[in-house]
Scaffold this active site. Structure first.
Site, PDB file in Angstrom:
ATOM      1  N   GLY A  55      68.119  28.948  80.242  1.00 15.08           N
ATOM      2  CA  GLY A  55      67.324  30.126  80.851  1.00 15.08           C
ATOM      3  C   GLY A  55      68.615  31.146  81.142  1.00 15.08           C
ATOM      4  N   CYS A  82      72.459  24.282  77.162  1.00 16.74           N
ATOM      5  CA  CYS A  82      73.091  25.362  78.238  1.00 16.74           C
ATOM      6  C   CYS A  82      72.352  25.378  79.563  1.00 16.74           C
ATOM      7  CB  CYS A  82      72.443  27.260  77.829  1.00 16.74           C
ATOM      8  SG  CYS A  82      73.023  28.025  78.511  1.00 16.74           S
ATOM      9  N   TYR A  83      72.032  25.945  80.546  1.00 17.18           N
ATOM     10  CA  TYR A  83      70.960  25.921  81.815  1.00 17.18           C
ATOM     11  C   TYR A  83      70.789  24.579  82.399  1.00 17.18           C
ATOM     12  CZ  TYR A  83      68.667  27.093  85.572  1.00 17.18           C
ATOM     13  OH  TYR A  83      68.053  26.723  87.008  1.00 17.18           O
ATOM     14  N   HIS A 169      74.038  25.881  71.599  1.00 13.93           N
ATOM     15  CA  HIS A 169      72.262  25.552  71.933  1.00 13.93           C
ATOM     16  C   HIS A 169      72.693  24.795  70.042  1.00 13.93           C
ATOM     17  CE1 HIS A 169      71.182  28.703  74.606  1.00 13.93           C
ATOM     18  NE2 HIS A 169      72.383  28.759  74.561  1.00 13.93           N
ATOM     19  N   GLU A 171      70.191  24.506  68.920  1.00 11.09           N
ATOM     20  CA  GLU A 171      68.609  25.259  67.842  1.00 11.09           C
ATOM     21  C   GLU A 171      68.813  26.055  67.197  1.00 11.09           C
ATOM     22  OE1 GLU A 171      70.002  24.870  71.263  1.00 11.09           O
ATOM     23  OE2 GLU A 171      69.385  26.858  72.070  1.00 11.09           O
ATOM     24  N   SER A 223      39.143  36.563  58.110  1.00 13.51           N
ATOM     25  CA  SER A 223      39.566  37.975  57.539  1.00 13.51           C
ATOM     26  C   SER A 223      40.495  37.806  56.183  1.00 13.51           C
ATOM     27  CB  SER A 223      41.041  38.101  58.778  1.00 13.51           C
ATOM     28  OG  SER A 223      41.955  37.374  59.036  1.00 13.51           O
ATOM     29  N   GLY A 224      41.046  36.585  55.834  1.00 12.60           N
ATOM     30  CA  GLY A 224      41.354  36.945  54.970  1.00 12.60           C
ATOM     31  C   GLY A 224      43.270  36.644  55.328  1.00 12.60           C
ATOM     32  N   GLY A 225      43.837  36.771  56.526  1.00 11.79           N
ATOM     33  CA  GLY A 225      44.964  36.233  56.777  1.00 11.79           C
ATOM     34  C   GLY A 225      45.538  34.493  56.529  1.00 11.79           C
ATOM     35  N   VAL A 226      46.529  34.089  56.525  1.00 13.70           N
ATOM     36  CA  VAL A 226      46.856  33.375  56.627  1.00 13.70           C
ATOM     37  C   VAL A 226      46.150  32.119  57.303  1.00 13.70           C
ATOM     38  CG1 VAL A 226      48.941  33.174  57.424  1.00 13.70           C
ATOM     39  CG2 VAL A 226      48.591  31.257  56.441  1.00 13.70           C
ATOM     40  N   ASP A 227      46.637  32.448  58.703  1.00 16.23           N
ATOM     41  CA  ASP A 227      45.361  30.567  59.925  1.00 16.23           C
ATOM     42  C   ASP A 227      44.420  31.869  59.942  1.00 16.23           C
ATOM     43  OD1 ASP A 227      48.383  31.316  60.688  1.00 16.23           O
ATOM     44  OD2 ASP A 227      47.945  33.210  62.675  1.00 16.23           O
ATOM     45  N   SER A 228      43.566  32.194  59.441  1.00 13.06           N
ATOM     46  CA  SER A 228      41.955  32.166  59.895  1.00 13.06           C
ATOM     47  C   SER A 228      41.600  31.139  58.476  1.00 13.06           C
ATOM     48  CB  SER A 228      40.925  33.479  59.934  1.00 13.06           C
ATOM     49  OG  SER A 228      41.232  34.266  58.568  1.00 13.06           O
ATOM     50  N   SER A 229      42.254  31.855  57.240  1.00  9.82           N
ATOM     51  CA  SER A 229      42.002  30.527  55.724  1.00  9.82           C
ATOM     52  C   SER A 229      42.561  29.923  56.459  1.00  9.82           C
ATOM     53  CB  SER A 229      43.477  31.336  54.977  1.00  9.82           C
ATOM     54  OG  SER A 229      42.497  32.636  54.655  1.00  9.82           O
ATOM     55  N   LYS A 367      53.834  28.815  63.119  1.00 13.42           N
ATOM     56  CA  LYS A 367      53.119  29.483  62.010  1.00 13.42           C
ATOM     57  C   LYS A 367      53.663  28.649  60.647  1.00 13.42           C
ATOM     58  CE  LYS A 367      52.086  33.680  60.563  1.00 13.42           C
ATOM     59  NZ  LYS A 367      50.358  34.035  61.058  1.00 13.42           N
TER      60      LYS A 367
END
Ligand code: XMP
Length: 511
Positions: A55, A82-83, A169, A171, A223-229, A367
């Site tokens: 942070g 870190c913080y 860090h 990560e 929509s043809g996008g990955v999420d809705s597909s 994602k």
């Protein structure tokens, strides 16, 4: 129920990255802002471990984010980063000081002692530091377990209390053994078993929705996008023909994209898909419009109208399904007024259609996890790794008025550019690439005759998050081939230019 790790967000810039690093190790992680939960909540949720994020504050600032010190006595292992490490030291009675003359930023050499956190890590390795404050005195019963040249307490721990703090860090990829450190925390200290696997996720989600949605009529805007597909493919496994997908083709998709979506879902999956070919309708509404924001508004409004009309034809709908993903709903601990980010899929859907409730089958996934699920469900690579594409489609890539002629020209030019990049993908480190039809015409020579045609711009960017982006150094031979193909194959184009602006100051899209 999956075992889970709590990522307690103190407003650091890497909170999502931390959660993703945990999940990469097959352990589910969820992010919660420090100011929205209590120790009671943590106990009820039976977390296997807690990670305090970084942070921007100093623990002694009046306004700095703090937490109930009881969190350190719950018996749940904690890793402070870190913080988060400074806060842990402070809450446990240690001392944090400001290191104005010693502040560290960047890569530095880490020296580690023997600790379950550092198993399989060499004595010396590279780590990424970014801090001004540092832990100057560890709390009683804590040991220093790592140092750097400038930081006497680069890591500290109480193995009995299962509390660990790291100033660097783990990560970020610059920390050489960061993934191992996170893995050690999860498996050596929290004793996780690693039950977060995408195959299990699919099975559990399908079983859940089979039960919950039995006999219900489900509607999803594809929509043809990955999420809705991916949401569609998952729900189809659960409810079969009770899933009704409506795909509004506004005509502003890339070349052949509408057919590709239709073929994938209808022919390959055998899903019920209603494709609405609404190009004429959208172009009609866009006639004479040149202002980019107005174009977006018209398209958004029309999209909802078309979707509603189709939905009404289906009769009563019980469930509205959406492809919302985890980053869309994460609350941030950045300030007290933390709000849930509204998602473009969420904000704009119909109030006219009556439905009982909403199903969001992938709202727990990042994602990269959505993509893994998509591949496991058998969606084609082309769809799973589709580059980001704006909802208003090619409308934002045609500057000035949109006409059918311009749309067709752009589709062809864009297809050529994508084909040429795809052919040498390994040589081009690019994350998004497309053509833009500028509103400028220019003189050229085609054959023996003077020609007056459009100027097309090529855009390609390299980026991790699309918030900032570098223009991609595409090899000259690819640019050359693309340019000669575009001017040779599309008679209306006389000139091709390449956009060499990064973001900022430019944006990715031209609008
Ligand atoms: P800009 O142009 O703002 O774009 O730098 C950043 C990224 O967002 C994409 N983009 C959109 N994505 N709906 C979306 O889902 C939209 O309306 C939209 N507008 C821009 C853009 O392609 C780039 O990847």
């Amino acid at each position: 129920m999956n075992e889970k790790i709590l990522v307690l967000d103190f407003g650091g810039q890497y909170n999502q990255l931390i959660a993703r690093r945990v999940r990469e190790q097959n352990v589910y992680a969820e992010i919660r802002p420090y100011n929205k939960i209590s120790c009671e909540y943590i106990k009820i949720n039976a977390y296997k471990g807690i990670i305090f994020t970084g942070g921007p504050n100093s623990v002694y600032d009046e306004k700095s984010p703090h937490f109930d010190p009881e969190i350190l006595s719950l018996g749940i292992p904690v890793l402070g980063i870190c913080y988060g490490a400074q806060l842990m030291a402070f809450l446990a009675g240690g001392k944090v000081s400001s290191a104005f003359d010693k502040s560290e930023y960047g890569n530095t050499i880490l020296n580690v002692e023997k600790s379950p956190l550092f198993e399989n890590i060499p004595k010396e390795s590279r780590c990424f530091m970014s801090h001004t404050d540092y832990v100057s005195e560890v709390p009683e019963d804590f040991d220093v377990i790592a140092t750097t040249k400038n930081c006497p307490v680069a890591a500290f721990s109480s193995s009995v209390k299962k509390l660990y703090g790291v100033q660097f860090h783990p990560e970020v990829t610059h920390t050489e053994y960061g993934r191992t450190i996170i893995r050690n925390f999860l498996y050596n200290i929290c004793h996780c078993s690693g039950d977060w696997k995408m195959d299990d996720f699919i099975e559990k989600t399908v079983t859940k929705y089979k039960k919950e949605l039995a006999g219900k009529k489900v509607l999803l805007a594809l929509s043809g996008g990955v999420d809705s597909s991916v949401a569609a493919a998952l729900l189809y496994k659960a409810v079969g023909d009770n899933l009704n997908c409506v795909f509004v083709d506004h005509g502003l998709l890339r070349k052949n994209e509408g057919d590709f979506v239709e073929n994938t879902f209808k022919d390959r999956f055998g899903m019920k898909l209603i494709r609405v070919n609404a190009e004429e309708r959208f172009l009609g509404k866009l006639k004479g419009v040149t202002e980019p924001e107005q174009k977006r508004k018209i398209i958004g409004k029309e999209f909802i109208s078309v979707f509603e009309e189709e939905a009404k034809k289906l009769g009563k709908i019980d469930i509205l399904a959406q492809g919302t993903i985890y980053p869309d709903i994460i609350e941030s601990g950045k300030d007290d007024s933390a709000v849930i980010k509204s998602h473009h899929n969420v904000g704009g859907l119909p109030d006219v259609i009556d439905f009982e409730s909403i199903a969001e089958p992938i709202n727990d996934l990042f994602k990269d996890e959505v993509r893994q699920v998509g591949l496991k469900l058998g969606l084609p690579n082309e769809l799973v790794y589709r580059q980001p594409f704006p909802g208003p489609g090619l409308a934002v890539r045609i500057i000035g008025e949109i006409t059918e002629e311009k749309l067709n020209i752009l589709k062809e030019a864009d297809a050529i550019f994508r084909e040429e990049i795809d052919r040498c993908q390994q040589k081009t480190d690019t994350n998004q690439y497309f053509a833009v039809l500028t509103n400028t015409c220019s003189v050229g020579v085609k054959g023996d005759a003077r020609a007056y045609g459009y100027v097309v711009a090529l855009r390609a960017v390299t980026t991790d998050d699309f918030m900032t982006a570098e223009w991609t150094r595409i090899p000259y031979e690819v640019l050359e081939k693309t340019s000669s193909r575009i001017t040779g194959e599309i008679k209306e184009i006389t000139r091709v230019v390449y956009d060499i602006t990064s973001k900022p100051p430019a944006t990715v899209e031209w609008e």
